[in-house]
Design a protein around this motif. Structure first.
Motif, mmCIF file in Angstrom:
data_model
loop_
_atom_site.group_PDB
_atom_site.id
_atom_site.type_symbol
_atom_site.label_atom_id
_atom_site.label_comp_id
_atom_site.label_asym_id
_atom_site.label_seq_id
_atom_site.Cartn_x
_atom_site.Cartn_y
_atom_site.Cartn_z
ATOM 1 N N PHE A 1 51.500 38.018 48.191
ATOM 2 C CA PHE A 1 50.408 38.943 47.936
ATOM 3 C C PHE A 1 50.254 39.193 46.449
ATOM 4 C CE2 PHE A 1 53.828 41.993 47.760
ATOM 5 C CZ PHE A 1 53.384 42.986 46.905
ATOM 6 N N VAL A 2 49.024 39.539 46.086
ATOM 7 C CA VAL A 2 48.705 39.898 44.708
ATOM 8 C C VAL A 2 48.121 41.311 44.757
ATOM 9 C CG1 VAL A 2 47.267 39.386 42.707
ATOM 10 C CG2 VAL A 2 48.194 37.521 44.096
ATOM 11 N N PRO A 3 48.769 42.264 44.100
ATOM 12 C CA PRO A 3 48.175 43.604 44.060
ATOM 13 C C PRO A 3 46.945 43.582 43.156
ATOM 14 C CG PRO A 3 50.179 43.533 42.752
ATOM 15 C CD PRO A 3 50.041 42.194 43.395
ATOM 16 N N VAL A 4 45.863 44.170 43.627
ATOM 17 C CA VAL A 4 44.610 44.195 42.879
ATOM 18 C C VAL A 4 44.327 45.637 42.478
ATOM 19 C CG1 VAL A 4 42.144 43.686 42.959
ATOM 20 C CG2 VAL A 4 43.760 42.221 44.193
ATOM 21 N N ASN A 5 44.005 45.843 41.229
ATOM 22 C CA ASN A 5 43.721 47.170 40.705
ATOM 23 C C ASN A 5 42.509 47.772 41.397
ATOM 24 O OD1 ASN A 5 43.078 49.430 39.181
ATOM 25 N ND2 ASN A 5 43.218 48.395 37.218
ATOM 26 N N VAL A 6 42.687 48.906 42.047
ATOM 27 C CA VAL A 6 41.576 49.547 42.754
ATOM 28 C C VAL A 6 40.524 50.094 41.799
ATOM 29 C CG1 VAL A 6 42.934 50.142 44.784
ATOM 30 C CG2 VAL A 6 42.765 51.768 42.915
ATOM 31 N N HIS A 7 40.855 50.182 40.529
ATOM 32 C CA HIS A 7 39.915 50.703 39.545
ATOM 33 C C HIS A 7 39.216 49.601 38.748
ATOM 34 C CE1 HIS A 7 41.439 54.607 40.539
ATOM 35 N NE2 HIS A 7 42.668 54.204 40.283
ATOM 36 N N ALA A 8 39.465 48.351 39.101
ATOM 37 C CA ALA A 8 38.832 47.235 38.396
ATOM 38 C C ALA A 8 37.344 47.195 38.728
ATOM 39 C CB ALA A 8 39.490 45.922 38.799
ATOM 40 N N ASP A 9 36.541 46.745 37.785
ATOM 41 C CA ASP A 9 35.111 46.668 38.043
ATOM 42 C C ASP A 9 34.758 45.326 38.693
ATOM 43 O OD1 ASP A 9 35.288 44.865 35.967
ATOM 44 O OD2 ASP A 9 34.188 46.085 34.538
ATOM 45 N N GLU A 10 33.532 45.222 39.148
ATOM 46 C CA GLU A 10 33.081 44.032 39.877
ATOM 47 C C GLU A 10 33.177 42.760 39.040
ATOM 48 O OE1 GLU A 10 29.064 42.372 42.013
ATOM 49 O OE2 GLU A 10 29.365 44.530 41.900
ATOM 50 N N GLU A 11 32.931 42.854 37.735
ATOM 51 C CA GLU A 11 32.990 41.677 36.873
ATOM 52 C C GLU A 11 34.381 41.060 36.853
ATOM 53 O OE1 GLU A 11 31.333 42.111 32.988
ATOM 54 O OE2 GLU A 11 29.603 43.194 33.753
ATOM 55 N N THR A 12 35.381 41.887 37.018
ATOM 56 C CA THR A 12 36.751 41.381 37.048
ATOM 57 C C THR A 12 36.923 40.383 38.187
ATOM 58 O OG1 THR A 12 37.569 43.454 36.150
ATOM 59 C CG2 THR A 12 39.179 42.047 37.259
ATOM 60 N N PHE A 13 36.285 40.652 39.310
ATOM 61 C CA PHE A 13 36.439 39.792 40.483
ATOM 62 C C PHE A 13 35.532 38.575 40.443
ATOM 63 C CE2 PHE A 13 37.679 44.054 41.824
ATOM 64 C CZ PHE A 13 38.988 43.784 42.134
ATOM 65 N N ARG A 14 34.370 38.693 39.845
ATOM 66 C CA ARG A 14 33.449 37.566 39.790
ATOM 67 C C ARG A 14 33.875 36.535 38.771
ATOM 68 N NH1 ARG A 14 27.943 40.660 39.376
ATOM 69 N NH2 ARG A 14 28.672 40.557 37.237
ATOM 70 N N GLY A 15 34.459 36.960 37.700
ATOM 71 C CA GLY A 15 34.782 36.036 36.621
ATOM 72 C C GLY A 15 33.602 35.900 35.681
ATOM 73 N N LYS A 16 33.853 35.451 34.497
ATOM 74 C CA LYS A 16 32.801 35.360 33.476
ATOM 75 C C LYS A 16 31.772 34.287 33.799
ATOM 76 C CE LYS A 16 35.846 37.117 29.936
ATOM 77 N NZ LYS A 16 36.610 36.842 28.736
ATOM 78 N N ASP A 17 32.168 33.217 34.468
ATOM 79 C CA ASP A 17 31.254 32.114 34.743
ATOM 80 C C ASP A 17 30.394 32.356 35.971
ATOM 81 O OD1 ASP A 17 32.322 30.798 32.579
ATOM 82 O OD2 ASP A 17 33.784 29.706 33.783
ATOM 83 N N ASP A 18 30.683 33.386 36.755
ATOM 84 C CA ASP A 18 29.976 33.619 38.012
ATOM 85 C C ASP A 18 28.818 34.594 37.887
ATOM 86 O OD1 ASP A 18 31.785 31.942 39.179
ATOM 87 O OD2 ASP A 18 33.078 33.558 39.908
ATOM 88 N N LYS A 19 28.469 35.005 36.698
ATOM 89 C CA LYS A 19 27.409 36.013 36.510
ATOM 90 C C LYS A 19 26.056 35.471 36.871
ATOM 91 C CE LYS A 19 29.864 38.688 33.134
ATOM 92 N NZ LYS A 19 29.912 39.216 31.801
#
Length: 83
Positions: free
Chosen positions: A65-83
């Motif tokens: 498992f990878v703990p994911v920060n509950v306070h991270a914004d959506e861009e963190t999950f999409r990645g820079k190339d997925d905008k």
């Protein structure tokens, strides 16, 4: 340790080993319904009994498992190339 012994105390709430077992088995069932990619599961929960249930379920199921920060914004999950 008996089934009714306390396994977790969180915010004045107690969870017995039997309750823990039931919840972990539920989470394992939910994991089996999902497609797990590369054997890794992201867990995005605040510290809570539910977090413990999911971590245990993931590990018992043989995944990492990878703990994911509950306070991270959506861009963190999409990645820079997925905008």
């Amino acid at each position: 340790m008996g089934k009714e012994d306390v396994a977790i105390i969180f915010n004045n709430k107690t969870i017995t080993y039997e309750q823990l077992k039931v919840q972990v088995l539920y989470c394992i069932g939910e994991l089996k319904k999902r497609k797990i990619v590369n054997g890794v599961v992201g867990i995005m929960l605040s510290r809570s009994p539910e977090y413990i249930y999911w971590v245990m379920a993931v590990l018992i199921s043989g995944y990492a498992f990878v703990p994911v920060n509950v306070h991270a914004d959506e861009e963190t999950f999409r990645g820079k190339d997925d905008k």
